[in-house]
Design an enzyme around this catalytic site. Sequence first.
Site, PDB file in Angstrom:
ATOM      1  N   HIS A  40       1.036  -1.229   0.249  1.00  0.00           N
ATOM      2  CA  HIS A  40       0.180   0.311   0.241  1.00  0.00           C
ATOM      3  C   HIS A  40       0.863   1.228   0.403  1.00  0.00           C
ATOM      4  O   HIS A  40       1.747   1.228  -0.999  1.00  0.00           O
ATOM      5  CB  HIS A  40      -1.053  -0.019   0.977  1.00  0.00           C
ATOM      6  CG  HIS A  40      -2.062   0.804   1.102  1.00  0.00           C
ATOM      7  ND1 HIS A  40      -2.143   1.513   0.315  1.00  0.00           N
ATOM      8  CD2 HIS A  40      -2.962   1.444   2.525  1.00  0.00           C
ATOM      9  CE1 HIS A  40      -3.385   2.145   0.524  1.00  0.00           C
ATOM     10  NE2 HIS A  40      -3.587   1.614   2.004  1.00  0.00           N
ATOM     11  N   HIS A  55      -2.825  -2.172  -9.579  1.00  0.00           N
ATOM     12  CA  HIS A  55      -3.278  -1.270  -8.510  1.00  0.00           C
ATOM     13  C   HIS A  55      -4.647  -2.354  -8.800  1.00  0.00           C
ATOM     14  O   HIS A  55      -5.247  -2.840  -9.810  1.00  0.00           O
ATOM     15  CB  HIS A  55      -3.667  -0.244  -8.595  1.00  0.00           C
ATOM     16  CG  HIS A  55      -4.181   0.306  -7.700  1.00  0.00           C
ATOM     17  ND1 HIS A  55      -5.819   0.765  -7.709  1.00  0.00           N
ATOM     18  CD2 HIS A  55      -4.245   1.309  -6.483  1.00  0.00           C
ATOM     19  CE1 HIS A  55      -6.057   1.065  -6.868  1.00  0.00           C
ATOM     20  NE2 HIS A  55      -4.757   2.048  -6.778  1.00  0.00           N
ATOM     21  N   ASP A  80       2.733   5.889  -6.781  1.00  0.00           N
ATOM     22  CA  ASP A  80       3.731   5.672  -5.537  1.00  0.00           C
ATOM     23  C   ASP A  80       4.726   5.616  -6.432  1.00  0.00           C
ATOM     24  O   ASP A  80       6.129   5.597  -6.330  1.00  0.00           O
ATOM     25  CB  ASP A  80       3.752   4.409  -5.218  1.00  0.00           C
ATOM     26  CG  ASP A  80       3.181   4.732  -3.618  1.00  0.00           C
ATOM     27  OD1 ASP A  80       2.835   5.594  -3.347  1.00  0.00           O
ATOM     28  OD2 ASP A  80       2.465   3.125  -3.565  1.00  0.00           O
TER      29      ASP A  80
HETATM   30  N1  ACO Z   1       4.612  -5.910 -11.085  1.00  0.00           N
HETATM   31  C1  ACO Z   1       4.691  -7.324 -11.490  1.00  0.00           C
HETATM   32  N2  ACO Z   1       3.162  -7.721 -11.167  1.00  0.00           N
HETATM   33  C2  ACO Z   1       2.566  -7.725 -11.123  1.00  0.00           C
HETATM   34  C3  ACO Z   1       2.490  -5.607 -10.468  1.00  0.00           C
HETATM   35  C4  ACO Z   1       4.033  -5.656 -10.111  1.00  0.00           C
HETATM   36  N3  ACO Z   1       3.829  -4.554  -9.668  1.00  0.00           N
HETATM   37  N4  ACO Z   1       1.206  -5.831  -9.553  1.00  0.00           N
HETATM   38  C5  ACO Z   1       0.411  -7.419  -9.768  1.00  0.00           C
HETATM   39  N5  ACO Z   1       1.530  -8.128 -10.972  1.00  0.00           N
HETATM   40  C6  ACO Z   1       0.175  -9.190 -11.253  1.00  0.00           C
HETATM   41  C7  ACO Z   1       0.690 -10.173 -10.289  1.00  0.00           C
HETATM   42  O1  ACO Z   1       1.558 -11.207 -10.802  1.00  0.00           O
HETATM   43  C8  ACO Z   1      -0.306 -10.959 -10.761  1.00  0.00           C
HETATM   44  O2  ACO Z   1       0.192 -12.593 -11.591  1.00  0.00           O
HETATM   45  P1  ACO Z   1      -0.781 -13.497 -12.032  1.00  0.00           P
HETATM   46  O3  ACO Z   1      -2.305 -13.005 -12.113  1.00  0.00           O
HETATM   47  O4  ACO Z   1       0.409 -13.904 -13.369  1.00  0.00           O
HETATM   48  O5  ACO Z   1      -0.403 -13.993 -10.714  1.00  0.00           O
HETATM   49  C9  ACO Z   1      -1.522 -10.017 -11.170  1.00  0.00           C
HETATM   50  O6  ACO Z   1      -0.467  -8.646 -11.600  1.00  0.00           O
HETATM   51  C10 ACO Z   1      -2.636  -9.999  -9.715  1.00  0.00           C
HETATM   52  O7  ACO Z   1      -1.949  -9.198  -9.387  1.00  0.00           O
HETATM   53  P2  ACO Z   1      -2.629  -9.015  -7.365  1.00  0.00           P
HETATM   54  O8  ACO Z   1      -0.999  -9.186  -6.601  1.00  0.00           O
HETATM   55  O9  ACO Z   1      -3.242 -10.397  -7.690  1.00  0.00           O
HETATM   56  O10 ACO Z   1      -3.134  -8.314  -7.862  1.00  0.00           O
HETATM   57  P3  ACO Z   1      -4.261  -7.366  -6.325  1.00  0.00           P
HETATM   58  O11 ACO Z   1      -5.228  -6.786  -7.255  1.00  0.00           O
HETATM   59  O12 ACO Z   1      -3.852  -8.090  -5.265  1.00  0.00           O
HETATM   60  O13 ACO Z   1      -2.444  -6.100  -5.984  1.00  0.00           O
HETATM   61  C11 ACO Z   1      -1.345  -4.517  -5.426  1.00  0.00           C
HETATM   62  C12 ACO Z   1      -2.625  -4.961  -6.038  1.00  0.00           C
HETATM   63  C13 ACO Z   1      -0.963  -4.425  -4.750  1.00  0.00           C
HETATM   64  C14 ACO Z   1      -1.766  -2.801  -6.092  1.00  0.00           C
HETATM   65  C15 ACO Z   1      -0.292  -4.852  -6.764  1.00  0.00           C
HETATM   66  O14 ACO Z   1      -0.557  -4.593  -7.298  1.00  0.00           O
HETATM   67  C16 ACO Z   1       1.020  -4.411  -5.905  1.00  0.00           C
HETATM   68  O15 ACO Z   1       1.708  -5.119  -4.918  1.00  0.00           O
HETATM   69  N6  ACO Z   1       2.099  -3.759  -6.963  1.00  0.00           N
HETATM   70  C17 ACO Z   1       3.365  -3.676  -6.861  1.00  0.00           C
HETATM   71  C18 ACO Z   1       2.942  -3.364  -4.705  1.00  0.00           C
HETATM   72  C19 ACO Z   1       2.391  -1.372  -5.392  1.00  0.00           C
HETATM   73  O16 ACO Z   1       2.592  -0.640  -5.933  1.00  0.00           O
HETATM   74  N7  ACO Z   1       1.339  -0.768  -4.164  1.00  0.00           N
HETATM   75  C20 ACO Z   1       0.974   0.266  -4.263  1.00  0.00           C
HETATM   76  C21 ACO Z   1      -0.053   0.466  -4.646  1.00  0.00           C
HETATM   77  S1  ACO Z   1      -0.924   2.428  -5.259  1.00  0.00           S
HETATM   78  C22 ACO Z   1      -1.120   2.441  -3.316  1.00  0.00           C
HETATM   79  O17 ACO Z   1      -1.346   1.949  -2.610  1.00  0.00           O
HETATM   80  C23 ACO Z   1      -1.606   4.230  -3.220  1.00  0.00           C
END
Ligand code: ACO
Length: 388
Positions: free
Chosen positions: A232, A271, A325
């Site tokens: 987050h 996201h 971010d």
């Molecule tokens: N880099 C690479 N792959 C990603 C990323 C990423 N940043 N984010 C999601 N994916 C992929 C996952 O590996 C998953 O792939 P799969 O289906 O092949 O297993 C798919 O996309 C779905 O991802 P989830 O993690 O299930 O998505 P979720 O909605 O649960 O998570 C989150 C969202 C936590 C923001 C995620 O995208 C992440 O971890 N991003 C990196 C951290 C980040 O930047 N957080 C800030 C968010 S904005 C904020 O809070 C202000």
Amino acid sequence: MAVKLVAKPGEVEFPKGMEGVIANESRKSYVNGLEGKLYYEGITIQDLAEHSSFEETFFLLLYDRLPTADELAILKHRMTQYRNLPNEVYELIESVSAGYLAKPMSVMRTAVSMTALFDEAAEEETEAAFEREAIKITSRMATIVAAINRVREGKPIVQPRADLSHAANFLYMMRGEEPDEFDTKVMDVILVLHADHGCNASTFATLVVTSTLADMYSAVVGGISALKGPLHGGANQRVMKMLNEIGSADNVENWLADAVAKKKKIMGFGHRVYKAMDPRAVILHGYAKEVTKRAGTEDWLVMAEKIEKFMIEKLGQKGIWPNVDFFSGVVMSSMGIDDELFTPIFAVSRAAGWTAHALEQRKDNRIYRPRFVYVGPATQEYVPIDER
Ligand code: ACO
């Protein structure tokens, strides 16, 4: 429809991470994830970033409309009145932040909680008191973060000034000198952009606490705790770590190809709601151009733009785009802000959204109390410890 609440692991389907689950009605903000749009009370984030201020945006979120000039002046005055902290809280910050002992988000969480102990009105249960606490806490979060920054830098804490805007006073307390108009505008925009964002994890945490009718400080401490995590609010700090690790624009493609192959999450991308470009990232990208030029940190921007291009080409069709971010780290680092302060600054802003949602929740409250699907043993005998 009856839901099966006792089952084998994996037997009952449910949206993991409560994806898509409606938690409540709210009129504060709307995230249109497919089109990459964000509105506070129906006003686009672009309009607010360009024309509004943090104080005005806070009014909008608190009272569901834009203020008149007089109303805005009153809110600004009320915020300045609350800027100072009890001495004991300054002492706490001094005792744990010096020498980079404790992490700023942890100090902030404890400092906000401690501030409640010196606020006689913290547990007063009237609508006027909740509103006052919302303004008080949002105002004081900036003083807390600035004080943490000063002590970490081995410099004396700077007392707040009442003649500066929230953004200008915040930078003044952080740096010990009044910021220029440009830096004030950039900080103001950062605060406006992060102020609210639908039912995100930290706002939901705030509302779970609020729904038990606990006080506003406790609710905000819940929000800070949820924001702290790298999935987050903690992601912005890790974006800068990634840029430093990559080292140069020439290394971007190799580094990312390896990371993507290893299925590593790239910080600042992806996201739960946005499956398109996060509009806040677009706005911050725009500011990053001028900020990096002024600071002579264009290399970071070149690297960030290369990462963005690579990621959109490789993972854009999967719905993974830059989020807020991604560019905020480049902007804040170029303004001389330590990366450990990025998430606390996010909290300084999001306090507006947390408290506004808490007030909204209190107007028509019902305790949050979902269920788990029980996947443990149906029954088992209790075995005395000496027979195990
Ligand atoms: N880099 C690479 N792959 C990603 C990323 C990423 N940043 N984010 C999601 N994916 C992929 C996952 O590996 C998953 O792939 P799969 O289906 O092949 O297993 C798919 O996309 C779905 O991802 P989830 O993690 O299930 O998505 P979720 O909605 O649960 O998570 C989150 C969202 C936590 C923001 C995620 O995208 C992440 O971890 N991003 C990196 C951290 C980040 O930047 N957080 C800030 C968010 S904005 C904020 O809070 C202000």
